[in-house]
Design an enzyme around this catalytic site. Structure first.
Site, PDB file in Angstrom:
ATOM      1  N   ASP A  10       0.258  -7.635   1.543  1.00  0.00           N
ATOM      2  CA  ASP A  10       0.634  -6.225   1.644  1.00  0.00           C
ATOM      3  C   ASP A  10       2.148  -6.030   1.627  1.00  0.00           C
ATOM      4  O   ASP A  10       2.704  -5.284   2.440  1.00  0.00           O
ATOM      5  CB  ASP A  10       0.038  -5.588   2.901  1.00  0.00           C
ATOM      6  CG  ASP A  10       0.054  -4.053   2.831  1.00  0.00           C
ATOM      7  OD1 ASP A  10       0.258  -3.516   1.723  1.00  0.00           O
ATOM      8  OD2 ASP A  10      -0.127  -3.408   3.880  1.00  0.00           O
ATOM      9  N   HIS A  21       0.819  -1.217   0.000  1.00  0.00           N
ATOM     10  CA  HIS A  21       0.000   0.000   0.000  1.00  0.00           C
ATOM     11  C   HIS A  21       0.852   1.266   0.000  1.00  0.00           C
ATOM     12  O   HIS A  21       0.349   2.346  -0.324  1.00  0.00           O
ATOM     13  CB  HIS A  21      -0.995  -0.008   1.168  1.00  0.00           C
ATOM     14  CG  HIS A  21      -0.412   0.284   2.518  1.00  0.00           C
ATOM     15  ND1 HIS A  21      -0.136  -0.701   3.438  1.00  0.00           N
ATOM     16  CD2 HIS A  21      -0.067   1.456   3.111  1.00  0.00           C
ATOM     17  CE1 HIS A  21       0.340  -0.154   4.539  1.00  0.00           C
ATOM     18  NE2 HIS A  21       0.400   1.156   4.366  1.00  0.00           N
ATOM     19  N   SER A  72       4.593   2.477   7.854  1.00  0.00           N
ATOM     20  CA  SER A  72       4.269   1.306   7.043  1.00  0.00           C
ATOM     21  C   SER A  72       5.462   0.860   6.209  1.00  0.00           C
ATOM     22  O   SER A  72       6.107   1.670   5.541  1.00  0.00           O
ATOM     23  CB  SER A  72       3.096   1.618   6.114  1.00  0.00           C
ATOM     24  OG  SER A  72       1.916   1.819   6.843  1.00  0.00           O
TER      25      SER A  72
END
Length: 464
Positions: free
Chosen positions: A95, A64, A182
């Site tokens: 992911d 992402h 992230s």
């Protein structure tokens, strides 16, 4: 001798880069597609995250973070220079994505050392350190906490969460994971990477999630030979076996545990020799149980799998090599689908995909979107029972002339026929339309199945 040995060791220790030097900042320019108006794109936006160096001169990060990227730049700790990078592998199911530096790579990697991995799940209450580049500053950030829980989680969120391959292992920590963290590494007390930061919970305190090193290593191993990674799908849907009447009906002995899979009402008692509980969980470690899904989703493709089952009291063993199954709908933009459309007389047709469902649900799930999703996915238990068929929907009616006057968009409709011939895909629709035009058909009759939908008929050419 002792002095020389100490000096040599000191020099070696001084030369070795600390593991956090392998942590890099990722800056992305991204352009999101529009599946509702597939000929359009959103304005360019800036987004960012964190990555870290792994073997093979690859930078590992979250999918992402680089989603919809048109430009990717990397920067290192204490260095103002940006290096261009590109995506070389992706696994949106978990992911994760891998990047490579595409200019001045030798300069970029000159003083970097790949991280060391942990090869076991971290114990509960063990220390964890998360490094990355969250919002609020440019310097590398450090947060610390402990491992709170190891569980199984559906990595897919949103309106189409039910079409995921299955639940996968996840490590919950109480170290802060904020926007920008992230893709960053989580280190244990020995500076080994135990996972990849990927998610927090809005409004919750001290809850963050990391992708376990086990899954990250599986991804990196798989993408050496194929740049697109998919999890092996859990090939069944289960029902708990906690009801006494159900157990007796299926002739399950009192001391046997397991779960029911429909058709022909088999009871799975063991998966790869691991006992399955009546609630669908399996032991992970002493005192810890997680969903049986992880025994499948943690595997590399084609790994042998063994199921021990009871079929009305009779014991059977099934063996197979599990692989990704055709998804009920294409799941990910730029992975297994892109915006596509055909416009015929102002009628806008497009394939039904998960990104389209998500796009249409951004302000809340509309009833007609929910109805189509339920009919095309939910009623089939999340499996693709017609892999050769691509569901085509009427998205909109662009009014502006006599040809479609009187027809209004009233929510999506699944197109089933054109002039009495079955529509199996968007390409098939285009072919039938061109064929009708070549054959001089005076009208185009669009059928939407079921007999209750109002038909749409377009005149091919106005009368002379």
């Amino acid at each position: 001798m002792h002095a020389m040995t100490f000096a040599a060791l000191f020099a070696l220790a001084s030369a070795a880069a600390p593991p956090w030097d392998a942590v890099v900042r990722i800056e992305v320019a991204a352009v999101a597609p529009s599946y509702m108006r597939p000929w359009e794109k959103a304005a360019q936006q800036r987004q960012g995250g964190t990555g870290f160096l792994v073997d093979g001169r690859r930078i590992l990060t979250n999918h992402h973070v680089i989603e919809n990227a048109v430009d990717i730049r990397l920067s290192k700790t204490g260095n103002s220079k940006r290096w261009r990078a590109r995506v070389v592998a992706m696994g949106p199911d978990v992911d994760l994505a891998a990047l490579e530096v595409i200019e001045n790579a030798d300069e970029f990697f000159a003083d970097l050392t790949p991280v060391a991995w942990s090869y076991e799940l971290p114990p509960l209450q063990s220390r964890v350190t998360v490094r990355g580049y969250p919002l609020g500053g440019n310097a590398q950030s450090v947060t610390e906490g402990v491992v709170s829980r190891v569980d199984c989680k559906n990595y897919r969120l949103g309106a189409t969460s039910s079409i995921s391959p299955g639940r996968s292992l996840v490590v919950q920590i109480d170290a802060a994971i904020n926007g920008g963290n992230s893709g960053g590494p989580a280190f244990d007390a020995s500076n080994r990477v135990i996972g990849v930061a990927f998610q927090g919970i809005d409004g919750a305190q001290s809850i963050g999630y990391i992708i376990p090193a086990l899954l990250a290593r599986t991804f990196l191993t798989a993408v050496v030979s194929a740049p697109k990674f998919r999890l092996a799908d859990v090939p069944f849907r289960i029902q708990h076996l906690e009801n006494r009447g159900l157990r007796r009906y299926l002739q399950v002995p009192d001391r046997v545990t397991g779960v029911v899979v429909s058709a022909p009402n088999d009871v799975i008692t063991h998966l790869d020799g691991v006992s399955v509980g009546d609630d669908g969980t399996v032991p992970l470690r002493p005192g810890e149980r997680v969903s049986l899904d992880y025994l499948i989703t943690s595997k590399v493709h084609d790994a042998p799998t063994e199921l021990s089952i009871l079929r009305y009291g009779r014991s059977l063993t099934l063996r197979a090599q599990l692989v990704p199954l055709p998804p009920p709908l294409p799941r990910w933009h730029d992975f297994d689908c892109t915006p596509e459309w055909v416009i015929i007389g102002g009628l806008v047709f497009s394939p039904l995909t998960a990104p389209l469902i998500e796009d249409a649900s951004s302000g809340g799930v509309r009833s007609y979107v929910h109805d189509i999703f339920t009919r095309e996915v939910g009623a089939k238990n999340g499996f693709n029972t017609e892999p050769a068929r691509e569901v085509v929907v009427l998205l909109d009616v662009l009014n502006g002339g006599d040809v479609n006057h009187g027809y209004e968009a009233e929510g999506w409709k699944v197109l089933t026929h054109l002039n009495g011939q079955a529509v199996e895909s968007l390409a098939g629709l285009y072919f039938l339309w061109q064929q009708a035009t070549r054959d001089g058909a005076a009208f185009l009759e669009f059928g939407f199945g079921g007999g209750t939908e109002r038909k749409i008929v377009l005149e091919q050419a106005a009368p002379g």
